[in-house]
Design an enzyme around this catalytic site. Structure first.
Site, mmCIF file in Angstrom:
data_model
loop_
_atom_site.group_PDB
_atom_site.id
_atom_site.type_symbol
_atom_site.label_atom_id
_atom_site.label_comp_id
_atom_site.label_asym_id
_atom_site.label_seq_id
_atom_site.Cartn_x
_atom_site.Cartn_y
_atom_site.Cartn_z
ATOM 1 N N SER A 49 -8.871 5.105 -5.112
ATOM 2 C CA SER A 49 -7.786 4.361 -5.750
ATOM 3 C C SER A 49 -7.086 3.430 -4.767
ATOM 4 C CB SER A 49 -6.784 5.338 -6.357
ATOM 5 O OG SER A 49 -6.325 6.241 -5.365
ATOM 6 N N CYS A 72 0.387 3.285 3.509
ATOM 7 C CA CYS A 72 0.768 2.745 4.821
ATOM 8 C C CYS A 72 2.092 3.367 5.284
ATOM 9 C CB CYS A 72 0.899 1.227 4.753
ATOM 10 S SG CYS A 72 -0.648 0.336 5.024
ATOM 11 N N HIS A 117 -4.383 0.360 7.897
ATOM 12 C CA HIS A 117 -4.851 0.119 6.537
ATOM 13 C C HIS A 117 -6.328 -0.263 6.504
ATOM 14 C CE1 HIS A 117 -4.145 -0.884 2.305
ATOM 15 N NE2 HIS A 117 -4.838 -1.984 2.484
ATOM 16 N N CYS A 166 0.840 -1.206 0.000
ATOM 17 C CA CYS A 166 0.000 0.000 0.000
ATOM 18 C C CYS A 166 0.874 1.254 0.000
ATOM 19 C CB CYS A 166 -0.895 -0.007 1.241
ATOM 20 S SG CYS A 166 -1.725 1.568 1.531
ATOM 21 N N HIS A 184 -6.897 2.086 1.770
ATOM 22 C CA HIS A 184 -6.388 2.692 3.014
ATOM 23 C C HIS A 184 -7.179 3.986 3.268
ATOM 24 C CE1 HIS A 184 -2.806 3.173 5.818
ATOM 25 N NE2 HIS A 184 -3.617 4.189 6.075
ATOM 26 N N HIS A 219 -8.539 7.388 3.650
ATOM 27 C CA HIS A 219 -7.897 8.678 3.391
ATOM 28 C C HIS A 219 -8.910 9.626 2.773
ATOM 29 C CE1 HIS A 219 -7.822 6.655 -0.522
ATOM 30 N NE2 HIS A 219 -7.801 7.864 -1.065
ATOM 31 N N GLN A 265 -9.057 13.664 0.476
ATOM 32 C CA GLN A 265 -8.266 14.624 -0.295
ATOM 33 C C GLN A 265 -8.684 16.046 0.075
ATOM 34 O OE1 GLN A 265 -7.451 13.986 -4.436
ATOM 35 N NE2 GLN A 265 -8.580 12.063 -4.437
ATOM 36 N N ASN A 309 -13.524 10.068 -1.103
ATOM 37 C CA ASN A 309 -14.116 9.064 -1.988
ATOM 38 C C ASN A 309 -13.892 7.733 -1.312
ATOM 39 O OD1 ASN A 309 -14.726 10.816 -4.168
ATOM 40 N ND2 ASN A 309 -12.586 10.715 -4.804
HETATM 41 P P1 H2U Z 1 -8.463 8.787 -4.199
HETATM 42 O O1 H2U Z 1 -8.474 7.398 -3.651
HETATM 43 O O2 H2U Z 1 -9.657 9.580 -3.765
HETATM 44 O O3 H2U Z 1 -8.225 8.779 -5.673
HETATM 45 O O4 H2U Z 1 -7.202 9.555 -3.541
HETATM 46 C C1 H2U Z 1 -5.904 9.080 -3.587
HETATM 47 C C2 H2U Z 1 -4.991 10.163 -4.072
HETATM 48 O O5 H2U Z 1 -3.671 9.780 -3.750
HETATM 49 C C3 H2U Z 1 -5.025 10.361 -5.589
HETATM 50 O O6 H2U Z 1 -5.431 11.686 -5.859
HETATM 51 C C4 H2U Z 1 -2.796 10.240 -4.748
HETATM 52 C C5 H2U Z 1 -3.576 10.136 -6.030
HETATM 53 O O7 H2U Z 1 -3.142 11.115 -6.953
HETATM 54 N N1 H2U Z 1 -1.584 9.447 -4.708
HETATM 55 C C6 H2U Z 1 -0.377 10.049 -4.388
HETATM 56 O O8 H2U Z 1 -0.326 11.255 -4.195
HETATM 57 N N2 H2U Z 1 0.748 9.296 -4.292
HETATM 58 C C7 H2U Z 1 0.790 7.957 -4.534
HETATM 59 O O9 H2U Z 1 1.818 7.332 -4.384
HETATM 60 C C8 H2U Z 1 -0.430 7.273 -5.007
HETATM 61 C C9 H2U Z 1 -1.703 8.054 -4.985
HETATM 62 ZN ZN ZN Z 2 -2.302 1.083 3.734
#
Ligand code: H2U
Ligand code: ZN
Length: 341
Positions: free
Chosen positions: A155, A47, A107, A44, A158, A160, A162, A147
């Site tokens: 995406s 993490c 996680h 992940c 874990h 989180h 934004q 989201n």
């Molecule tokens: P979402 O799951 O809402 O997409 O948010 C995850 C965000 O994390 C996504 O905008 C960022 C993605 O650009 N991200 C990073 O900044 N670094 C990473 O290593 C992977 C994902």
């Molecule tokens: Zn994680």
């Protein structure tokens, strides 16, 4: 009877077709979606101690963790751009800052399963971020949003959220600002204070409440189990909340999301976010702090509502009424199904 309902915040209509739910309420218990069972996932990128996709390594963080998005949609140094060809081909440069907030090192720890004091820490981080980003002279709007779930495009499982802070008011907050401002000017009263008092009187659409906040299905909800959380007191933003109100916010976020998870015995997907006053340095007596939850599920963990056809081309439409949805959510337990013995 099919009818239209008015959304006074966005000032648009929603079509409601309750007769279409002749197909009976199933409330079926689909098998629970797979929630991460592991506290730490070496693969992940969120993490603690792991390498992110962008090449940076996360610190061994122990509570919340904030970082600049490695794939930011907005950039603070975006160059000035202004295109206007006959008012039809129009573009503007837009500066912004995008961050990611991991709620905890765990996680597998989603908001409904966090302890109130852990969630309170997240709220304090949101408050600090809103304050810090909003204080930048060119930032006029700070959008905090989560989201949750693959269905909503998250995406990574874990937990989180934004934060996007930018120069110009985005579309929805700009519409809400105009509606709240005009209501305040016309009636000398806050739109959402008035609306909340009406909802508290009828009680038909209330889901849960505490001393500081009320969660309800708005009269004009579009998504089947869409909700709003409104502060009881008229305050424009997270920094305006008292210490006790921040605890109340943690409690209601937990209470609502536990109900959501319990509804279909699954980790309930949604997009949620806070609408706070613009950070443009102007007074905003009209703005009432609130959160929106937009969950896509309709009848089970696997049956979702699609915003397609008529919604895209004409007007949003819903089947079950806001009152029915609120009733279902209200009846649910605030003990998470995974925590039942
Ligand atoms: P979402 O799951 O809402 O997409 O948010 C995850 C965000 O994390 C996504 O905008 C960022 C993605 O650009 N991200 C990073 O900044 N670094 C990473 O290593 C992977 C994902
Ligand atoms: Zn994680």
């Amino acid at each position: 009877m099919p009818h239209r309902r008015w959304n006074p915040l966005l000032r648009e209509w929603v079509l409601v077709s309750p007769h279409r739910t002749q197909r009976p309420w199933l409330g079926q218990v689909a098998s629970a979606a797979v929630t991460p069972q592991i506290e730490y996932d070496p693969a992940c990128y969120l993490c603690p101690g792991n390498c992110r996709a962008g090449g940076f390594r996360n610190p061994a963080y122990t509570s919340t963790f904030v970082f600049d998005n490695d794939y930011a949609a907005l950039l603070p140094d975006a160059r000035h751009l202004e295109i206007d060809q006959g008012g039809l081909i129009v573009a503007r440069g837009e500066r912004g800052i995008c961050r990611v907030v991991c709620f905890s090192p765990r996680h597998d720890l989603t908001i409904p399963r966090m302890k109130p004091e852990e969630l309170r820490q997240v709220i304090d981080v949101w408050t600090d971020q809103y304050r810090e980003l909003g204080a930048l002279p060119w930032v006029r709007h700070v959008q905090i949003f989560e989201n949750r779930g693959a269905l909503m495009g998250a995406s990574n499982p874990h937990p989180h959220c934004q934060i996007w802070a930018n120069e110009e008011l985005p579309n929805q907050p700009a519409r809400e600002l105009a509606a709240q401002r005009e209501h305040q000017q016309a009636h000398g009263q806050c739109l959402l204070c008035k609306y909340l008092s009406m909802e508290l009187e009828s009680r038909e659409r209330i889901v849960c409440e505490n001393a500081g906040f009320v969660a309800l299905v708005p009269y004009w909800a579009v998504w089947p189990f869409e909700t709003m959380i409104l502060s009881r007191r008229h305050t424009p933003s997270l920094p305006g909340l008292s210490d006790a109100e921040r605890d109340d916010l943690a409690a209601i976020l937990r209470g609502l999301t536990i109900r959501y998870d319990n509804l279909f015995t699954t980790s309930f997907p949604y997009s949620m976010g806070f609408h706070q006053q613009p950070t443009d340095g102007e007074p905003h007596p009209e703005w009432h702090f609130h959160a929106h939850y937009f969950p896509p599920l309709l009848r089970s963990a696997t049956v979702q509502k699609f915003m397609v056809g008529y919604e895209l081309l004409a007007t949003p439409q819903r089947d079950i009424t806001a009152e029915t949805a609120a009733g279902h959510l209200r009846e649910l337990s605030e003990v998470h199904y995974l925590d039942r013995t």
